[in-house]
Design an enzyme around this catalytic site. Structure first.
Site, PDB file in Angstrom:
ATOM      1  N   GLN A  13       6.146  -3.669  -0.734  1.00  0.00           N
ATOM      2  CA  GLN A  13       5.478  -2.613  -0.979  1.00  0.00           C
ATOM      3  C   GLN A  13       6.109  -1.842  -2.339  1.00  0.00           C
ATOM      4  O   GLN A  13       7.327  -1.494  -2.076  1.00  0.00           O
ATOM      5  CB  GLN A  13       5.361  -1.642  -0.017  1.00  0.00           C
ATOM      6  N   LYS A  37      -4.195  -0.704   4.722  1.00  0.00           N
ATOM      7  CA  LYS A  37      -4.017  -2.181   4.817  1.00  0.00           C
ATOM      8  C   LYS A  37      -3.894  -2.598   6.379  1.00  0.00           C
ATOM      9  O   LYS A  37      -4.854  -3.615   6.719  1.00  0.00           O
ATOM     10  CB  LYS A  37      -2.846  -2.607   3.987  1.00  0.00           C
ATOM     11  N   ASP A  48      -0.581 -10.351  -2.687  1.00  0.00           N
ATOM     12  CA  ASP A  48      -0.583  -9.593  -3.693  1.00  0.00           C
ATOM     13  C   ASP A  48      -1.178 -10.303  -5.002  1.00  0.00           C
ATOM     14  O   ASP A  48      -1.473  -9.641  -5.992  1.00  0.00           O
ATOM     15  CB  ASP A  48       0.603  -8.828  -3.948  1.00  0.00           C
TER      16      ASP A  48
END
Ligand code: NAD
Length: 289
Positions: free
Chosen positions: A97, A53, A120
């Site tokens: 995460q 990422k 997300d």
């Protein structure tokens, strides 16, 4: 017949160029798109995902930061960190995460990030658009479903009226993907671990999407070669130390097209995340004006 390989790279390169321009546009207006990943504890797989990422984020000119908290972080401390990030106007996108530590598992993780910073696409304020029938991929939608649909579109694979069988009903992949495809006029069957006679169903698919997490689970017998099935392999599994998908390599002989692992849905997921970051930063800038 040997399947066409649906590589993500050409599309990723194209999207990256678009994102670089959008990032420059934002910077010229005084906003540097910035994301923060919150990681709790040590998890080698998470660190690899985060590295990917960070790389793409920086390649398009955006700013990346990692907030790495110790494994023993309490619920209260974790919530305080998130509250601070949610109100920090210099941070446009936040990711928690997964998986989080056992200490934090009781928290309503998808709803802790402010909806406007939820890159997300897990917050219920964002996922509700899927339930309401959206087909707008510019919204903050979950990254893997978004990436799969962009990949199908890039390769000119029309989903309208097609029978699409999605294997796996997780909140991050199977469920939102099945619903988005239905919004796009596909006829969708959502199958899972309790589905009976699975191969009878998969053999009727025009497009088969596997997101179950079992290496080489989809065998040639799951396809009817006369259907010229397109296979999308979402799985990321480890087999004998190698990254493999859910689909057996022999399937290449009976499918008409297949997304590879690695090099298919994985890179599409990461680039979708950075698309979401850019949308979030643009929306927040518009909100200020
Ligand atoms: P999960 O692990 O939360 O759930 C697995 C799903 O598979 C469940 O819904 C279960 O019902 C279904 N399933 C299990 N066994 C089955 C069987 N025998 N037949 C039919 N269905 C079965 O799912 P997840 O988090 O969506 O992850 C699935 C896979 O996708 C994993 O390999 C994961 O690593 C991978 N993944 C890849 C990406 C990417 O970017 N490529 C993103 C997310 C997840």
């Amino acid at each position: 017949m040997t399947a066409k390989i649906l590589l993500a790279q050409p599309l990723v390169d194209k999207i990256k160029n678009e994102l670089r321009l959008r990032c420059e546009g934002l910077k010229s207006q005084g906003t540097t798109p910035s994301m923060c990943v919150v990681l709790v504890g040590e998890n080698p797989a998470s660190l690899t995902y985060i590295k990917n990422k960070k790389k793409i984020c920086e390649e398009v000119g955006a700013h990346f930061q990692l907030l790495h908290l110790p494994a023993e972080t309490s619920e209260q401390d974790f919530l305080e960190h998130l509250s601070r990030l949610n109100s920090d106007s210099k941070i446009h996108g936040i990711i928690i995460q997964l998986p989080v530590t056992d200490k934090l598992k009781k928290l309503d993780i998808p709803n802790l990030v402010a909806p406007s910073k939820d890159i997300d696409g897990f917050h219920t304020a964002n996922t509700k658009a899927i339930y309401y029938g959206t087909t707008d991929l510019n919204l903050l939608l979950p990254c893997t479903p978004k990436g799969v649909i962009h990949l199908l579109q890039f390769y000119g694979i029309d989903v309208k009226g097609k029978h699409i069988v999605v294997l796996g009903r997780s909140l991050i992949v199977g469920k939102p993907l099945a619903m988005l495809l239905s919004n796009l006029d596909a006829t969708v069957t959502l199958a899972h671990s309790k589905t009976k006679n699975l191969e009878e169903i998969t053999r009727t698919a025009d497009i088969l999407i596997s997101a179950i997490g079992i290496p080489h689970f989809i065998k040639t017998s799951a396809l009817n070669s006369a259907k010229h099935t397109v296979v999308i392999d979402v799985g990321i599994n480890s087999l004998n130390g190698k990254v493999t998908g859910d689909v057996d390599p022999d399937v290449i002989e009976v499918a008409s097209a297949i997304s590879p692992v690695p090099g298919g849905v994985g890179p599409m997921t990461v680039i979708s995340l950075i698309q979401n970051l850019m949308c979030a930063a643009e929306n927040q800038l518009k909100g200020k004006k």
